[in-house]
Design a protein around this motif. Structure first.
Motif, PDB file in Angstrom:
ATOM      1  N   ASN B  87       0.653  -1.891  -0.157  1.00 37.91           N
ATOM      2  CA  ASN B  87      -0.387   0.004   0.568  1.00 37.91           C
ATOM      3  C   ASN B  87       0.721   1.030   0.197  1.00 37.91           C
ATOM      4  OD1 ASN B  87       0.378  -0.427   3.092  1.00 37.91           O
ATOM      5  ND2 ASN B  87      -1.272   0.723   3.918  1.00 37.91           N
ATOM      6  N   ARG B  88       0.577   2.020  -0.726  1.00 38.33           N
ATOM      7  CA  ARG B  88       1.122   3.273  -0.888  1.00 38.33           C
ATOM      8  C   ARG B  88       0.152   4.636  -0.666  1.00 38.33           C
ATOM      9  NH1 ARG B  88       5.413   2.211  -5.406  1.00 38.33           N
ATOM     10  NH2 ARG B  88       6.992   3.316  -4.414  1.00 38.33           N
ATOM     11  N   LEU B  89       0.563   5.333  -0.016  1.00 33.70           N
ATOM     12  CA  LEU B  89      -0.029   6.455   0.629  1.00 33.70           C
ATOM     13  C   LEU B  89       0.647   7.412   0.038  1.00 33.70           C
ATOM     14  CD1 LEU B  89      -3.180   5.537   2.325  1.00 33.70           C
ATOM     15  CD2 LEU B  89      -3.608   6.032   0.443  1.00 33.70           C
ATOM     16  N   PHE B  90       0.042   8.744   0.392  1.00 31.95           N
ATOM     17  CA  PHE B  90       0.963  10.121   1.113  1.00 31.95           C
ATOM     18  C   PHE B  90       0.555   9.966   2.325  1.00 31.95           C
ATOM     19  CE2 PHE B  90      -0.755  11.404  -3.225  1.00 31.95           C
ATOM     20  CZ  PHE B  90       0.413  11.134  -4.164  1.00 31.95           C
ATOM     21  N   PHE B  91       2.043   9.203   3.270  1.00 33.50           N
ATOM     22  CA  PHE B  91       1.376   9.436   4.544  1.00 33.50           C
ATOM     23  C   PHE B  91       1.293  10.273   5.108  1.00 33.50           C
ATOM     24  CE2 PHE B  91       2.437   5.054   2.842  1.00 33.50           C
ATOM     25  CZ  PHE B  91       1.210   4.528   4.034  1.00 33.50           C
ATOM     26  N   GLY B  92       2.237  11.557   4.332  1.00 40.09           N
ATOM     27  CA  GLY B  92       2.256  12.382   5.378  1.00 40.09           C
ATOM     28  C   GLY B  92       1.164  13.569   5.630  1.00 40.09           C
ATOM     29  N   LEU B  93       0.305  13.149   4.483  1.00 41.46           N
ATOM     30  CA  LEU B  93      -0.874  14.329   4.194  1.00 41.46           C
ATOM     31  C   LEU B  93      -2.131  13.303   5.320  1.00 41.46           C
ATOM     32  CD1 LEU B  93      -0.214  14.944   0.609  1.00 41.46           C
ATOM     33  CD2 LEU B  93       0.910  16.558   2.812  1.00 41.46           C
ATOM     34  N   THR B  94      -3.320  14.158   5.010  1.00 34.37           N
ATOM     35  CA  THR B  94      -4.079  13.419   5.621  1.00 34.37           C
ATOM     36  C   THR B  94      -5.262  12.735   4.730  1.00 34.37           C
ATOM     37  OG1 THR B  94      -5.677  16.050   4.748  1.00 34.37           O
ATOM     38  CG2 THR B  94      -4.906  15.805   7.218  1.00 34.37           C
TER      39      THR B  94
END
Lengths: 636, 240
Positions: B87-94
């Motif tokens: 899983n890849r997300l922009f983890f630092g963002l809401t």
């Protein structure tokens, strides 16, 4: 006859480079850190020998052994007290820690022994063999033998002993090694001890060959670092590369320009990165980005307060020359302003795009030299020179960016090398830059205002005018940065920082945006360079070394990355701190600064802005903006 | 209408044949399930279609246009979006900012907009898009939470939401159900049903046949880089 002599000299350099590069390789293996502090351990080794032989009358051989022990101990201290704590904060933090340690040791040596070069007498002083028309100093020959034996012993140790195998296992995968019952901590301590012993030993063994000072060894270790990276931190390849570098340096010294010989390993590395970036898979990530994910503000002051504070700040800045009075303070403010411009540009890379550049001081230097030369040689006035500087710097940055940005995680190490290359070029292109003599008599700024007579700014008398000029430029840069950050480009940059592949998958043309950000930061650097050149009226290549790039990076991290205020607060704090403490005791000041820096990294990883945000909880407020950011939670 | 046409696609890694002569077509509105053991070449196929890898030989036609020379982001512009296996997300963002970043293509840049900002109407349009996707993926309760604080099941759903931001015509989902509880699998399934109703074509890699039967109308079985059972050209799932 020359051939044999060259071969000997080349092998000699190669054996020492190889030794230090292997030490760095060991450390990299266990902690993924490019331990530049080994440069200081080299000097420590040399000075321990100097001290023991000179003041205690100890025989040279015994002194060398003690020096090796001392360097090994310090190296273990670095690894286990400093790097182990910084490592979880990201490779960037560890890298800053390494340089801080380098400065601490170097300045401790300066405190003890001063900068005056010293010499150690070799037990084989002056003795040499003469055969086949070459002359071989016995000391050099012994060093070659000892270094080669050490390398051989290391190979046997790594491949034939339990501990050596454990070390190799840990460098493959520490977690997996732990499940096999390997004591990873002990193994990594051993790696640090060996590396320290090699670096300190090199310093001790080479001490009788040339006079040395506390800075000796830094360039040496930088070269060894490049060699280790080119050799992909594999034992045999590292030795091979060390051999190539050693021999080519000797040949370049003999047949071409002696000044260019230092460039060999760096140019080799940069070239290799171009041709086969995949060669350096994980190794060169040594310097890759610090984790700078910006948390969303937890609570921000109400709008009224914001406006009030901004107005107060602007009014205070505009009236600063009147209540500062003192020219020295104004001078500091001018320097600070120039740094704010530089760090704001860097922040676009470090904070927003997550691709920190260590070539910024180099670009700043290109801007400064271009602007100065345009004014000096062709009599251009300030604004055309400024424009010229921006153009030339953009051109250089375009080249660097196109070549380097596709290296992705290796980008930062690439820029680090480029920064060194730029400084060395500024030094060696003596026709243009006057090299290490420095460029003197850069014209000060003349502003041709329409309808008025030309305004000549004397940097010594008209500091207030310079201050306003820098302030104006600074506001322009800050405004531009804020606009970019709030635009679609800002969104793209943050996406790249968070996950470049994912950014591509939502349609961000990542290469284009990274290049744009880098060009913008280069333009800022050129503006800062131009202001700097015409203000100082004197330029020297050493104003723009990688240490300066590192300073900019530190200002960015200490102030707080990915914010408007961070790149302002960082320079203010650091310039004030360094100037105020330097006037008391320069060497001590650098030690205190480096120690503080390591503490800030450990306890305030998000810089002053991050600390401020934590305090915001107590600020009167009306609105409740977005809740806790994930990263902030992880930290606290 | 044929949306995707893959012809004789091959990919080798230093002699290892990862994909061998893979051909199939996909029609508008199809939901294609891809099954196969580990190393069968499923993820490689995804990487080739989305441009993260270049094929050794073969063609990929999307809406009758060859796309194999295009970069990943250009293919996204054309309408091919994807999620990743890990899983890849922009983890630092809401959550909301993740989706807003996903809507990158809907936002307009340019020098004038950069320097002087975008209009209120444009801002509102983006917000509406974000709201639509939030509603579609059922993430409303978490929209202000950080992406890293979500449970794994919601993170996988957020990935789909981010990919939807590019308004894809074809969505490639790499194991969207993996590692989740039966409840979140069902919720994810509802999201996919909802998407299928909007007419988006999908390809999904999945190991559980129940999910394939429940959500797909086409099937591709792969083994060692080859297609064992090609996707039938007319509807109906082919069970193995």
């Amino acid at each position: 006859m020359d051939g044999l002599q060259f071969l000997f000299n080349g092998l000699f350099s190669a054996s020492v480079y190889g030794l230090i590069a292997l030490g760095l390789t060991l450390i990299f293996g266990v902690l993924r850190v490019g331990d530049l502090a080994q440069g200081a351990l080299y000097a420590v080794g040399a000075y321990v020998v100097f001290w023991l032989t000179q003041f205690w009358g100890m025989p040279y051989g015994l002194a060398v052994i003690l020096a090796i022990g001392m360097a090994a101990l310090l190296s273990v201290f670095n690894g286990h007290v400093v790097y182990r704590r910084l490592r979880p904060l990201g490779v960037g933090a560890t890298f800053i820690g390494a340089i801080a340690l380098l400065l601490i040791y170097r300045n401790l040596l300066v405190l003890a022994f001063s900068w005056d070069p010293v010499e150690v007498v070799s037990p084989f002083a002056g003795q040499a063999w003469h055969a086949f028309g070459m002359s071989i100093a016995i000391h050099k020959f012994s060093v070659l033998i000892v270094a080669s034996l050490a390398i051989l012993a290391l190979w046997l140790f790594l491949h034939r002993t339990r501990w050596g195998k454990g070390l190799r296992a840990v460098s493959q995968n520490e977690a997996a090694a732990l499940t096999l019952g390997i004591n990873a901590k002990a193994v990594s301590a051993m790696a640090f001890a060996l590396a320290g012993a090699f670096a300190g030993g090199a310093g001790a063994l080479l001490a009788p060959l040339w006079p040395f000072d506390p800075g000796s060894g830094t360039l040496f270790v930088l070269k060894a670092f490049a060699i280790a990276v080119i050799g992909q931190t594999k034992l045999r390849r590292v030795i091979l590369v060390a051999g190539v570098v050693g021999l080519s340096e000797v040949l370049i010294q003999a047949y071409w320009h002696a000044e260019f010989s230092d460039l060999v390993p760096f140019v080799l590395l940069a070239g290799l990165l171009m041709v086969k970036p995949q060669l350096l898979s994980v190794e060169a990530e040594t310097l890759s980005p610090i984790s700078t994910t910006a948390p969303r503000p937890i609570r921000i002051p109400a709008r009224g307060w914001q406006i009030l504070l901004t107005v107060c700040a602007v009014v205070a800045l505009l009236t600063l020359p009147y209540w500062l009075g003192n020219a020295f303070w104004l001078h500091l403010m001018i320097l600070t302003g120039i740094f704010v411009i530089l760090v704001s540009g860097l922040d676009l890379l470090t904070g927003y795009a997550g691709i920190p550049s260590l070539a910024q001081a180099g670009l700043w230097g290109i801007g400064a030299y271009t602007s100065a030369l345009l004014a000096l040689r062709w009599g251009w006035t300030f604004f055309p020179s400024l424009g010229g500087a921006v153009l030339v710097t953009l051109l250089a940055a375009w080249g660097i960016g196109v070549l380097g940005l596709r290296l992705r995680k290796r980008w930062t190490s690439f820029t680090f090398i480029i920064g060194i290359v730029i400084t060395l070029l500024l030094e060696s292109l003596t026709n243009l830059t006057k090299g290490t003599h420095g460029l003197v008599g850069v014209p000060s700024i003349e502003l041709a205002l329409p309808g008025l007579e030309t305004l000549k700014l004397n940097p010594f008398r008209d500091k207030a005018a310079y201050f306003y000029l820098v302030l104006g430029m600074m506001f322009l840069v800050l405004w531009l940065k804020q606009r970019v950050v709030g635009s679609r480009m800002g969104l793209a940059l943050v996406a790249i920082r968070e996950d470049e592949d994912l950014a591509k998958s939502v349609g961000v043309a990542t290469d284009r945006y990274k290049l744009r950000a880098f060009l913008l930061s280069a333009a800022f650097a050129a503006v800062a360079g131009s202001l700097y050149a015409h203000y100082l009226t004197y330029l020297h290549p050493h104003l723009f070394t990688f240490v300066q790039s590192f300073n900019l990076f530190v200002m960015n991290v200490v102030g707080g990355a990915a914010s408007l205020l961070g790149p302002v607060l960082g320079p203010v704090a650091l310039v004030l701190f360094s100037e105020l403490t330097h006037s008391i005791h320069a060497t001590l000041a650098e030690i205190v600064f480096s120690v503080l820096l390591i503490l800030v990294l450990i306890y305030l990883p998000r810089g002053m802005v991050g600390g401020g945000r934590r305090l915001m909880k107590y600020w009167p407020r009306k609105t409740v903006p977005p809740p806790l950011s994930p990263k902030e939670e992880v930290v606290s | 209408m044929t949306l995707l046409n893959v012809q004789q696609l091959c990919k080798t890694f230093d002699g290892l044949v990862a994909l061998d002569q893979v051909s199939f077509t996909l029609k508008q509105g199809d939901v294609l399930g891809i099954v196969g053991s580990n190393g069968a070449g499923k993820s490689t196929l995804f990487h080739l279609i989305t441009g993260y890898l270049n094929p050794t030989s073969g063609n990929i036609l999307f809406e009758q246009q060859p796309v194999e020379e295009l970069s990943p982001e250009q293919r996204v512009r054309d309408g091919i979006a994807r999620t990743f296996q890990k899983n890849r997300l922009f983890f630092g963002l809401t959550v909301e900012d993740n989706i807003r970043t996903g809507c990158f293509l809907s936002q307009r840049g340019g020098l004038k907009r950069t320097l002087f900002g975008i209009s209120r109407a444009e801002k509102q349009a983006i917000q509406n898009e974000v709201d639509t996707i939030v509603a579609l993926t059922g993430l409303d309760a978490f929209r202000h939470n950080g992406a890293a604080t979500l449970s794994y099941g919601y993170q996988r759903r957020l990935e789909v939401a981010v990919a939807l931001g590019a308004k894809p015509k074809l969505l490639l989902l790499d194991e969207p159900f993996s590692g989740q509880s039966p409840k979140s699998i069902e919720e994810m399934g509802q999201v996919l049903h909802g998407l299928a109703k909007t007419g988006i074509s999908m390809m999904l890699i999945e190991h559980r046949m129940e999910s394939i039967i429940a959500y797909c109308n086409r099937l591709l079985v792969m083994d060692q880089g080859r297609v064992l059972i090609p996707a039938p050209t007319t509807g109906g799932v082919v069970p193995c």
